[in-house]
Scaffold this motif. Structure first.
Motif, mmCIF file in Angstrom:
data_model
loop_
_atom_site.group_PDB
_atom_site.id
_atom_site.type_symbol
_atom_site.label_atom_id
_atom_site.label_comp_id
_atom_site.label_asym_id
_atom_site.label_seq_id
_atom_site.Cartn_x
_atom_site.Cartn_y
_atom_site.Cartn_z
ATOM 1 N N THR A 94 0.840 -1.187 0.000
ATOM 2 C CA THR A 94 0.000 0.000 0.000
ATOM 3 C C THR A 94 0.878 1.241 0.000
ATOM 4 O O THR A 94 2.075 1.183 0.284
ATOM 5 N N ARG A 130 -5.142 0.124 -3.254
ATOM 6 C CA ARG A 130 -3.884 0.034 -2.507
ATOM 7 C C ARG A 130 -3.488 1.347 -1.843
ATOM 8 O O ARG A 130 -2.428 1.432 -1.226
ATOM 9 N N LEU A 152 -7.553 -5.808 -0.399
ATOM 10 C CA LEU A 152 -6.281 -5.722 0.331
ATOM 11 C C LEU A 152 -5.990 -7.023 1.065
ATOM 12 O O LEU A 152 -4.859 -7.525 1.025
#
Length: 168
Positions: A94, A130, A152
């Motif tokens: 991320t 992300r 995620l």
């Protein structure tokens, strides 16, 4: 001339939109900033839809981490720069809005990055899911926070190959 098709996914139905042989839209059902249906063009088929559907199936099966598709972005130059930067966030990782703003050389533009991120027309493939808040929190997502959390978590799971190699 635009055309579209709808494919199934673990995130629900996805509307794929193509123009000139390139994917220009991937929208979730009830997605925020989803254009009006008439802008998608007629129902159609074609190589870009077949490739996209195949690559999405591979992605959701844990067999693909990067997409290899012709993409066509509309939007402003700034939005396009943000969407291109999203493609640089590796699978399973991320970045914050601030980090993206820094990467773009506009450190004070994290709010503008967030707005552009929210209008990403090619979700999942251009991985706007992300992007997280500076504290690591899940902030808004055009497809809904439940889908963002799913994507995620999905990307953080070991792939079938990784699971097989650790069980030996």
């Amino acid at each position: 001339m635009r055309s579209h098709t709808i494919v199934a996914s673990p995130c629900g139905p996805l509307t794929l939109v193509a123009e000139g042989g390139a994917l220009c839209g991937l929208y979730m059902h009830e997605q925020r900033h989803r254009p009006a249906e008439p802008t998608f063009g007629s129902r159609g088929d074609g190589e870009v839809f077949e490739r996209t559907e195949r690559q999405l199936k591979e992605y959701f099966a844990g067999q693909r981490r990067e997409f290899d598709l012709p993409l066509a972005f509309g939007g402003t130059p700034f939005q396009r720069s943000v969407w291109s930067a999203l493609l640089e966030i590796p699978y399973g990782e991320t970045a914050s809005y601030g980090e993206l703003a820094q990467l773009l050389g506009k450190p004070a533009a994290s709010r503008a990055v967030g707005l552009a991120n929210g209008k990403n027309p090619i979700s999942i493939i251009v991985p706007c899911h992300r992007v997280i808040g500076s504290t690591g929190s899940l902030t808004g997502y055009g497809g809904g926070l439940e889908r963002k959390r799913y994507l995620l978590d999905f990307e953080r799971r070991p792939s079938p190959r990784e699971r097989a190699s650790t069980s030996v």
